[in-house]
Design a protein around this motif. Structure first.
Motif, mmCIF file in Angstrom:
data_model
loop_
_atom_site.group_PDB
_atom_site.id
_atom_site.type_symbol
_atom_site.label_atom_id
_atom_site.label_comp_id
_atom_site.label_asym_id
_atom_site.label_seq_id
_atom_site.Cartn_x
_atom_site.Cartn_y
_atom_site.Cartn_z
ATOM 1 N N ASN A 1 60.313 -18.214 -0.055
ATOM 2 C CA ASN A 1 59.180 -17.325 -0.667
ATOM 3 C C ASN A 1 59.666 -15.884 0.119
ATOM 4 O O ASN A 1 59.162 -15.676 1.427
ATOM 5 C CB ASN A 1 57.915 -17.810 -0.483
ATOM 6 C CG ASN A 1 57.114 -16.605 -1.205
ATOM 7 O OD1 ASN A 1 57.477 -15.516 -1.722
ATOM 8 N ND2 ASN A 1 55.911 -17.032 -1.518
ATOM 9 N N VAL A 2 60.364 -15.205 -0.264
ATOM 10 C CA VAL A 2 60.628 -13.559 0.293
ATOM 11 C C VAL A 2 59.983 -12.534 -0.363
ATOM 12 O O VAL A 2 60.376 -11.440 -0.379
ATOM 13 C CB VAL A 2 62.392 -13.362 0.779
ATOM 14 C CG1 VAL A 2 62.685 -14.501 1.578
ATOM 15 C CG2 VAL A 2 62.694 -13.374 -0.739
ATOM 16 N N ASP A 3 59.122 -13.060 -1.408
ATOM 17 C CA ASP A 3 58.634 -11.998 -2.413
ATOM 18 C C ASP A 3 57.998 -10.634 -1.758
ATOM 19 O O ASP A 3 58.309 -9.757 -2.259
ATOM 20 C CB ASP A 3 57.488 -12.755 -3.156
ATOM 21 C CG ASP A 3 57.667 -12.349 -4.675
ATOM 22 O OD1 ASP A 3 58.718 -11.928 -5.010
ATOM 23 O OD2 ASP A 3 56.567 -12.430 -5.138
ATOM 24 N N GLY A 4 57.117 -10.961 -0.633
ATOM 25 C CA GLY A 4 56.365 -9.597 -0.358
ATOM 26 C C GLY A 4 57.202 -8.936 1.044
ATOM 27 O O GLY A 4 56.827 -8.004 1.325
ATOM 28 N N LEU A 5 58.428 -9.560 1.160
ATOM 29 C CA LEU A 5 59.289 -8.953 2.557
ATOM 30 C C LEU A 5 60.143 -7.900 2.019
ATOM 31 O O LEU A 5 60.721 -7.803 1.203
ATOM 32 C CB LEU A 5 60.131 -10.074 2.982
ATOM 33 C CG LEU A 5 59.493 -11.075 3.995
ATOM 34 C CD1 LEU A 5 58.527 -12.067 3.323
ATOM 35 C CD2 LEU A 5 60.262 -11.792 5.037
ATOM 36 N N SER A 6 59.848 -6.872 3.047
ATOM 37 C CA SER A 6 60.442 -5.456 2.818
ATOM 38 C C SER A 6 62.063 -5.831 3.467
ATOM 39 O O SER A 6 62.203 -5.679 4.653
ATOM 40 C CB SER A 6 59.857 -4.380 3.357
ATOM 41 O OG SER A 6 60.708 -3.343 3.468
ATOM 42 N N LEU A 7 63.010 -5.619 2.628
ATOM 43 C CA LEU A 7 64.312 -5.512 3.237
ATOM 44 C C LEU A 7 64.751 -4.350 4.093
ATOM 45 O O LEU A 7 65.369 -4.719 5.220
ATOM 46 C CB LEU A 7 65.666 -5.827 2.047
ATOM 47 C CG LEU A 7 66.843 -5.661 2.437
ATOM 48 C CD1 LEU A 7 67.220 -7.046 3.101
ATOM 49 C CD2 LEU A 7 67.782 -5.701 0.996
ATOM 50 N N LEU A 8 64.283 -3.226 3.597
ATOM 51 C CA LEU A 8 64.598 -2.047 4.371
ATOM 52 C C LEU A 8 63.887 -2.167 5.982
ATOM 53 O O LEU A 8 64.647 -1.757 6.820
ATOM 54 C CB LEU A 8 63.797 -0.969 3.751
ATOM 55 C CG LEU A 8 64.166 0.275 4.315
ATOM 56 C CD1 LEU A 8 65.607 0.742 4.728
ATOM 57 C CD2 LEU A 8 63.643 1.529 3.312
ATOM 58 N N SER A 9 62.804 -2.588 5.963
ATOM 59 C CA SER A 9 61.930 -2.867 7.253
ATOM 60 C C SER A 9 62.894 -4.039 8.233
ATOM 61 O O SER A 9 63.126 -3.482 9.254
ATOM 62 C CB SER A 9 60.669 -3.501 7.194
ATOM 63 O OG SER A 9 59.691 -2.651 6.825
ATOM 64 N N TYR A 10 63.376 -5.009 7.388
ATOM 65 C CA TYR A 10 64.000 -5.742 8.390
ATOM 66 C C TYR A 10 65.694 -5.172 8.858
ATOM 67 O O TYR A 10 66.166 -5.571 10.086
ATOM 68 C CB TYR A 10 64.227 -7.165 7.844
ATOM 69 C CG TYR A 10 62.886 -8.077 7.901
ATOM 70 C CD1 TYR A 10 62.612 -8.418 9.307
ATOM 71 C CD2 TYR A 10 61.851 -8.154 7.072
ATOM 72 C CE1 TYR A 10 61.436 -9.262 9.433
ATOM 73 C CE2 TYR A 10 60.824 -8.599 7.067
ATOM 74 C CZ TYR A 10 60.318 -9.263 8.129
ATOM 75 O OH TYR A 10 59.207 -9.750 8.333
ATOM 76 N N ILE A 11 65.961 -4.441 7.858
ATOM 77 C CA ILE A 11 67.312 -3.728 8.436
ATOM 78 C C ILE A 11 67.121 -2.726 9.502
ATOM 79 O O ILE A 11 67.963 -2.656 10.364
ATOM 80 C CB ILE A 11 67.923 -3.033 6.898
ATOM 81 C CG1 ILE A 11 68.474 -4.158 6.041
ATOM 82 C CG2 ILE A 11 68.860 -2.249 7.379
ATOM 83 C CD1 ILE A 11 68.935 -3.505 4.905
ATOM 84 N N ILE A 12 66.145 -1.946 9.304
ATOM 85 C CA ILE A 12 65.731 -0.821 10.536
ATOM 86 C C ILE A 12 65.430 -1.722 11.674
ATOM 87 O O ILE A 12 65.799 -1.275 12.859
ATOM 88 C CB ILE A 12 64.575 -0.182 10.082
ATOM 89 C CG1 ILE A 12 64.783 0.793 8.770
ATOM 90 C CG2 ILE A 12 64.333 0.829 11.181
ATOM 91 C CD1 ILE A 12 63.702 1.623 8.146
ATOM 92 N N TYR A 13 64.596 -2.768 11.715
ATOM 93 C CA TYR A 13 64.488 -3.788 12.788
ATOM 94 C C TYR A 13 65.461 -3.949 13.346
ATOM 95 O O TYR A 13 65.714 -3.958 14.795
ATOM 96 C CB TYR A 13 63.442 -4.524 12.359
ATOM 97 C CG TYR A 13 62.945 -5.680 13.307
ATOM 98 C CD1 TYR A 13 61.933 -5.549 14.262
ATOM 99 C CD2 TYR A 13 63.306 -7.035 13.461
ATOM 100 C CE1 TYR A 13 61.603 -6.245 15.289
ATOM 101 C CE2 TYR A 13 63.130 -7.745 14.518
ATOM 102 C CZ TYR A 13 62.012 -7.520 15.375
ATOM 103 O OH TYR A 13 61.740 -8.379 16.556
ATOM 104 N N ALA A 14 66.488 -4.784 12.614
ATOM 105 C CA ALA A 14 67.758 -5.284 13.248
ATOM 106 C C ALA A 14 68.611 -4.343 13.808
ATOM 107 O O ALA A 14 69.255 -4.459 14.897
ATOM 108 C CB ALA A 14 68.533 -6.269 12.171
ATOM 109 N N LEU A 15 68.673 -3.283 13.169
ATOM 110 C CA LEU A 15 69.178 -2.036 13.722
ATOM 111 C C LEU A 15 68.955 -1.451 15.207
ATOM 112 O O LEU A 15 69.666 -1.375 16.207
ATOM 113 C CB LEU A 15 69.262 -0.605 12.729
ATOM 114 C CG LEU A 15 70.102 0.511 13.337
ATOM 115 C CD1 LEU A 15 71.591 0.227 13.695
ATOM 116 C CD2 LEU A 15 69.876 1.566 12.356
ATOM 117 N N GLY A 16 67.353 -1.464 15.200
ATOM 118 C CA GLY A 16 66.778 -1.247 16.533
ATOM 119 C C GLY A 16 66.992 -2.157 17.537
ATOM 120 O O GLY A 16 67.602 -1.954 18.753
ATOM 121 N N MET A 17 67.091 -3.481 17.224
ATOM 122 C CA MET A 17 67.319 -4.585 18.057
ATOM 123 C C MET A 17 68.883 -4.497 18.588
ATOM 124 O O MET A 17 69.069 -4.665 19.843
ATOM 125 C CB MET A 17 67.247 -6.095 17.640
ATOM 126 C CG MET A 17 65.607 -6.311 17.277
ATOM 127 S SD MET A 17 64.622 -6.202 18.944
ATOM 128 C CE MET A 17 63.626 -4.862 18.383
#
Lengths: 89, 89
Positions: B32-48
Motif C-alpha cells: 500500500n503506497v497510496d498516500g506516499l509522496s514519490l517526490l518527497s522520497y526522491i528529495i529525501y534520498a538525494l539528501g541522504m
C-alpha cells in the motif's frame, strides 16, 4: 574555500529541510494517510529534534536552520496520521 | 568528553538511520503506497546521498554510517512506490 564540501553540505541541508514538504501538502489535500507509517514519522521527528538540540548545543546555526522545517513537516504529518488514520479506510 | 553532545549526536544519528525501516517493512508487507509522496522520497534520498558524499569528502565515518541505511530504505520505498502506484487504487 572548500567548494565541493560547501555544495554537498548545502544541497544535503536543503533536501533535508524540504523533503517532506510534498508529503505534507499531498496529505493535507487528500487526507489519505493509509500507507504512512506513524512509527517512522515519530522516529524521524525525534531524530530531527535531537539534531536541532545538538545544533543548539554546538551553536551550529545551519544544523538548526536545516532541521527545523523538517521537524515541522514531520509533526504536521504525524498530526494528520493521528487525525485521519482509520477515517480513510 | 562532551556527554550531552555525544548522546544527542548518537540518538539523532540512530533515529536518522532507522526511521524509515518501519515504513519500508509496512510497505513491503501491504504493497500500500497510496498516500506516499514519490517526490518527497526522491528529495529525501538525494539528501541522504549528499550527506554520504559529504561524509566521504570530510572522512567523517559516522556521517556515512548513519546515512547509508537511510538511503537504502529510501531507495526501497521509491522502488515500491514506482512498482505499486496505481495498482493499489
Amino acid at each position: 574555500m572548500d567548494f565541493l564540501g560547501d555544495v554537498l553540505g548545502y544541497v544535503a541541508g536543503i533536501c533535508t529541510a524540504i523533503c517532506f514538504l510534498p508529503q505534507t501538502i499531498s496529505t493535507i489535500r487528500s487526507h489519505n494517510v493509509d500507507g504512512l507509517s506513524l512509527l517512522s514519522y515519530i522516529i524521524y521527528a525525534l531524530g530531527m529534534l535531537c539534531w536541532i538540540l545538538y545544533g543548539l548545543h554546538l551553536s551550529a546555526l545551519p544544523m538548526i536552520i536545516f532541521n527545523s522545517p523538517a521537524l515541522l513537516f514531520a509533526l504536521i504529518i504525524i498530526w494528520q496520521i493521528v487525525c485521519y488514520k482509520g477515517k480513510s479506510e
